[in-house]
Design an enzyme around this catalytic site. Structure first.
Site, mmCIF file in Angstrom:
data_model
loop_
_atom_site.group_PDB
_atom_site.id
_atom_site.type_symbol
_atom_site.label_atom_id
_atom_site.label_comp_id
_atom_site.label_asym_id
_atom_site.label_seq_id
_atom_site.Cartn_x
_atom_site.Cartn_y
_atom_site.Cartn_z
ATOM 1 N N SER A 595 0.841 -1.190 0.000
ATOM 2 C CA SER A 595 0.000 0.000 0.000
ATOM 3 C C SER A 595 0.884 1.251 0.000
ATOM 4 C CB SER A 595 -0.964 -0.034 1.189
ATOM 5 O OG SER A 595 -1.965 0.943 1.053
ATOM 6 N N ASP A 670 -9.077 -4.809 -6.031
ATOM 7 C CA ASP A 670 -8.691 -3.757 -5.084
ATOM 8 C C ASP A 670 -9.526 -2.489 -5.293
ATOM 9 O OD1 ASP A 670 -7.432 -1.917 -3.437
ATOM 10 O OD2 ASP A 670 -5.417 -2.636 -3.913
ATOM 11 N N HIS A 702 -7.580 -5.225 -1.427
ATOM 12 C CA HIS A 702 -6.380 -4.419 -1.224
ATOM 13 C C HIS A 702 -5.224 -5.198 -0.606
ATOM 14 C CE1 HIS A 702 -3.887 -0.976 -0.909
ATOM 15 N NE2 HIS A 702 -3.971 -0.865 0.395
#
Length: 725
Positions: A595, A670, A702
Site C-alpha cells: 500500500s 482492489d 487491497h
C-alpha cells in the site's frame, strides 16, 4: 555404559535440534495466532456496575468471570449450551447452531448482555438476562440486514437493508428510507470512505425518539470498473471511486422522528462537497453537533443544529491549518452535563483533550506534556476524572493516564515500560491492565487504583522457547534527515548470527500516516514473516520515518503536498545506519512494503537505484492523482492546486530510472489502490525498456488474506532468495 551415555547425548542433541526448527512459511503467516499464540484472556469486559471482569474460555464455549469480591476466583456465568437452549425455547420456529459463545458481547447493565446471533432463517440482536438465563429483548432481521444499532431504551433498533434504513420495534418494522437508486446510500459507515474516524452511519438520540443518519448521494461520482474473473464470461462490477480532483460525493445528515415518522435534513449548507464528521447528540436530545470540514480539509467548523427544525444554530469554534485539519472523534459530553464536552484535537501539536462548553468557550486544556491520546476510556462514577491511554517514550510505549477535569492534574497510572491496553471498571476504581514489551510476551493485572494493590491474572511464558530458533531483535534509535528528530527502528539479526559474515538485508517499510511499525511490545511489533526471513539469513530492518503515527502533528505533517520526499530521506538515514554495520552486505539491500509501503518501495527503487537491488511492492500507489479524494487530497491537495507535487511523486515518470529487480503485486478486486496504478507503471516500464515482474491475485482486494496469504509470503521470500542472495 559409555555407549548408552553417548546415545543419550546424541538423542538429546537430536531432539533439541528438532525442537529448535526454523519456522515454516505457514507458521510465519499464521503462527502468532495459532502455533505460538501467547497466553491471553479472550474478550475481556467489565460487567456494568460491578467489580467483575468477564471473558470467554479458550474453547469459546463459556462466559467466565473474576471478581474482586470473590477474591478473583474464576466462576462460570453462562455456557454456550445454556444460551442455545434459551434461544431454541424462545424461537422454536428457527434453528441455531452456535459454534462458539458470541465473541462480540457487551454488558448493557449488571445482568443484561447484548449480542448478535444468526439462526437458519433470520439474524437476531439479543438482550439476554444472565441471572434468569432467558431472552429479555430481541429484534429479528433479514439475514441480509447489517449494522444493527439499538436505541438507549432498548425498544428500537435501526438496521440497513441494502442502501436503506429500517427500524424494528416490538410492534414490527418500519422503512425509514426507500431510495430505489443505489447511488443514494443511507446510514452507511462507508460514508466519506470511512475517513475522519467514521465508524458508523446512524446515531440514536439520548431519548431514543430520533435517529440521525448519513444520506450519501454518489450518483455523480464516476463508476470505476472492477473485473470479476470468476464468472464464465468475466463481469464488470462497478464501484463509486472519487479520484483526487474529480467530482466527489454529496452528503447530508437527516433526522428521523420515530413517533411522527417524519424526516428533516440538517441545514449544513454549501458547498455540497464537504465532509460531515464528529456527529454528536447533546444529552438533552434537542441539538446535534457536527464537524463541517472543507473539501480542502484545512478548515473545520464545529456547528450546532436544532434537532426539531434542522436549523443551523451557531458555530462553536473553528480550526484552520496551512496543512490539514483531521477530525477523528465524536464529542464526549461530561457526566450529567448538557453544556460541557471533551474535544480531541492536535491543534497545539499533539492530539489531546480539551473541555469546551456549548457556547464554544474553551474551559480547560487537559493535555499532558507531549503525550498523544490514543484511546479515550471512561469517567469515574463521580464524574471528576477521565481516563485515557496515551503515548510515551517517543511513541514506543502506551500508558494509562487519569486527568482531573477541574484542575487538569494528570497522573500516569502504569509505570512498566511497554505497550499497555485495557479498560476501567464502571466506577473508575479498577484497571484491567494488559501489556507486553520486548522481553515480556504478555502480562495482565488488575490494579486497584485506591489501594494500589495489583492482582496478576496472566503472566505468559515465551511460546517460542524450545520450539523455534527465534533470531535476536533489538530496538534502535536513528536521527532523521532533519538532523534532530529521533526515529524508532527495529533490527532483527540473522539466525545463528556471525559478526564476521556479511548478510543481505530486507528493509520492511510502510512510512505513511496512521501507521506505526516499531513499538515496545513483544517481537518489537514485527510479524513472524520478518523473523522467518531472518531465519533464512537476512538482516531485517524497519524504521518509522517522519510522517508515520503517534509522534504528534509536526512529525506527521512534514509530508504535506510532497508525499515520499521526507519519508525517503529518513529511510536513507536508516540505510546509513545499516551500512555502518560490518555484517551488512552493502551490495545486497532489498525493500518490501504494501500500500503506502508499496509506494515507498517503488520510490526507493527508482530514486535510490544504486542502493536497492531488489524490491517487492504490494498494492502500490503509483500516481496520487489516481487515488481517492478523502485521503489523497488531505496530504496532496487537489492536482489542480499542486501539480508540481503530483508530478514529483508520479512514479510512472521515473520508470526509466529502474535498475534493480522489482516485483509488483496487486489484488484484481482492489477498491482502495485500484489496479490502474500498477498497470500504469508496467506500461511506463515497457515504454522505457525496463523489465519488471508482476503478479495478480484475481479474487483479492487491497491485501491478500486467508490461506492465500501463505502463497503470497512464499512468493515474496522466493523472490528475495533468487534475486538478492
Amino acid at each position: 555404559m559409555k555407549k548408552i551415555t553417548f546415545l543419550s547425548v546424541f538423542l538429546l542433541v537430536g531432539i533439541t535440534a528438532f525442537a529448535q526448527k526454523n519456522l515454516t512459511i505457514e507458521e510465519a503467516t499464521f503462527g502468532q495466532y495459532r502455533n505460538f499464540a501467547v497466553e491471553n484472556i479472550v474478550a475481556p469486559q467489565w460487567r456494568k456496575d460491578t467489580k467483575t471482569v468477564t471473558y470467554l474460555d479458550n474453547s469459546y464455549s463459556r462466559l467466565l468471570s473474576k471478581s474482586e469480591e470473590g477474591n478473583w476466583a474464576e466462576t462460570t456465568i453462562l455456557t454456550k449450551d445454556e444460551l442455545q437452549n434459551a434461544l431454541k425455547s424462545k424461537f422454536s420456529s428457527d434453528e441455531f447452531q452456535l459454534r462458539m459463545f458470541p465473541y462480540s458481547y457487551a454488558w448493557i447493565d449488571k445482568n443484561t448482555l447484548e449480542f448478535e446471533v444468526a439462526g437458519k432463517n433470520s439474524k437476531y440482536l439479543i438482550q439476554f438476562d444472565v441471572a434468569k438465563k432467558e431472552v429479555k429483548n430481541v429484534f429479528a432481521f433479514s439475514s441480509e440486514g447489517r449494522n444493527q444499532t439499538i436505541s438507549a431504551d432498548g425498544k428500537n433498533t435501526a438496521w440497513l437493508d441494502d442502501n436503506n434504513i429500517k427500524i424494528t420495534t416490538a410492534s414490527g418494522t418500519t422503512a425509514v428510507t426507500s431510495d430505489e437508486n443505489k447511488g443514494i446510500v443511507n446510514g452507511s459507515e462507508n460514508t466519506h470512505r470511512q475517513e475522519f474516524g467514521i465508524k458508523k452511519g446512524m446515531w440514536w438520540s439520548p431519548k431514543s425518539d430520533k435517529l440521525a443518519f448519513y444520506k450519501k448521494n454518489e450518483t455523480m461520482v464516476a463508476d470505476y470498473p472492477l473485473v470479476d474473473f470468476g464468472a464464465r464470461i468475466a463481469q464488470t462490477k462497478n464501484t463509486k471511486y472519487p479520484m483526487a480532483g474529480e467530482k466527489s460525493e454529496e452528503v447530508t445528515l437527516v433526522i428521523y422522528d420515530v413517533n411522527s415518522k417524519k424526516s428533516l435534513t440538517l441545514q449544513t449548507g454549501e458547498p455540497k462537497e464537504q465532509f460531515l464528521t464528529s456527529i454528536t447528540w447533546e444529552p438533552s436530545g434537542k441539538f446535534v453537533y457536527v464537524g463541517v470540514l472543507s473539501r480542502g480539509q484545512d478548515h473545520l467548523k464545529l456547528n450546532k443544529y436544532d434537532a426539531l427544525t434542522g436549523a443551523f444554530v451557531k458555530t462553536l469554534f473553528e480550526e484552520k491549518a496551512t496543512t490539514y485539519v483531521e477530525p477523528l472523534h465524536d464529542l464526549t459530553f461530561l457526566p450529567n452535563s448538557n453544556s460541557e464536552f471533551l474535544y480531541r484535537t492536535e491543534k497545539d501539536g499533539f492530539e489531546q483533550l480539551y473541555v469546551y462548553n456549548t457556547d464554544g468557550k474553551l474551559v480547560k486544556k487537559l493535555g499532558f506534556k507531549d503525550v498523544v491520546v490514543t484511546d479515550l476510556l471512561d469517567f469515574d462514577s463521580e464524574g471528576k476524572n477521565v481516563f485515557y491511554i496515551g503515548t510515551t517514550n517517543n511513541g514506543l510505549d502506551r500508558h494509562f493516564f487519569k486527568v482531573e477535569l477541574k484542575s487538569g492534574k494528570t497522573t500516569q497510572l502504569t509505570s512498566v515500560s511497554g505497550m499497555h491496553s485495557g479498560s476501567i471498571s464502571s466506577d473508575g476504581t479498577l484497571l484491567f491492565d494488559q501489556y507486553s514489551n520486548v522481553t515480556t510476551p504478555n502480562e495482565i493485572n488488575i490494579i486497584n487504583l485506591k489501594s494500589k494493590k495489583t492482582t496478576n491474572l496472566v503472566k505468559a511464558s515465551n511460546p517460542y522457547v524450545g520450539k523455534t530458533n527465534l533470531p535476536k531483535m533489538e530496538l534502535v534509535t536513528i536521527t532523521s534527515a532533519d538532523g534532530k528528530t529521533p526515529l524508532n527502528g527495529r533490527l532483527i539479526y540473522p539466525a545463528n548470527f556471525d559478526a564476521s559474515k556479511k548478510y543481505p538485508v530486507m528493509v520492511y517499510v510502510y512510512g505513511g500516516p496512521h501507521a506505526q511499525l516499531v513499538t515496545n511490545k513483544f517481537l518489537g511489533g514485527a510479524t513472524l514473516f520478518d523473523y522467518y526471513m531472518a531465519q533464512n539469513e537476512y538482516v531485517v530492518f524497519t524504521v518509522d520515518n517522519r510522517g508515520s503515527d503517534a509522534r504528534g502533528k509536526d512529525f506527521e505533517h512534514v509530508i504535506h503536498k510532497n508525499l515520499g520526499v521526507n519519508e525517503m530521506a529518513d529511510q536513507m538515514k536508516g540505510i546509513e545506519f545499516l551500512k555502518s554495520k560490518s555484517f551488512v552486505d552493502q551490495t545486497k539491500i532489498g525493500v518490501y512494503g504494501w500500500s503506502f509501503g508499496g509506494f515507498m518501495t517503488t520510490s526507493l527503487m527508482l530514486n535510490h537505484n544504486d542502493t536497492f537491488k531488489v524490491g517487492v511492492a504490494g498494492g502500490p500507489v503509483i500516481d496520487w492523482s489516481y487515488y481517492e479524494v478523502m485521503y489523497g487530497e488531505r496530504y496532496m491537495d487537489m492536482p489542480q492546486e499542486n501539480q508540481a507535487g503530483y508530478d514529483n511523486n508520479n512514479l510512472t515518470k521515473k520508470a526509466n530510472q529502474l535498475k534493480g529487480r522489482l516485483f509488483m503485486i496487486h489484488g484484481a478486486q482492489d477498491p482502495v489502490v485500484v489496479q490502474q496504478h500498477s498497470m500504469a507503471f508496467i506500461e511506463a516500464c515497457i515504454k522505457a525498456g525496463k523489465q519488471v515482474d508482476y503478479f495478480l491475485y484475481p479474487t483479492h482486494e487491497h491485501n491478500v488474506s486467508g490461506k492465500d496469504r501463505v502463497h503470497l509470503n512464499q512468493k515474496i521470500a522466493d523472490y528475495f532468495e533468487v534475486h538478492l542472495k
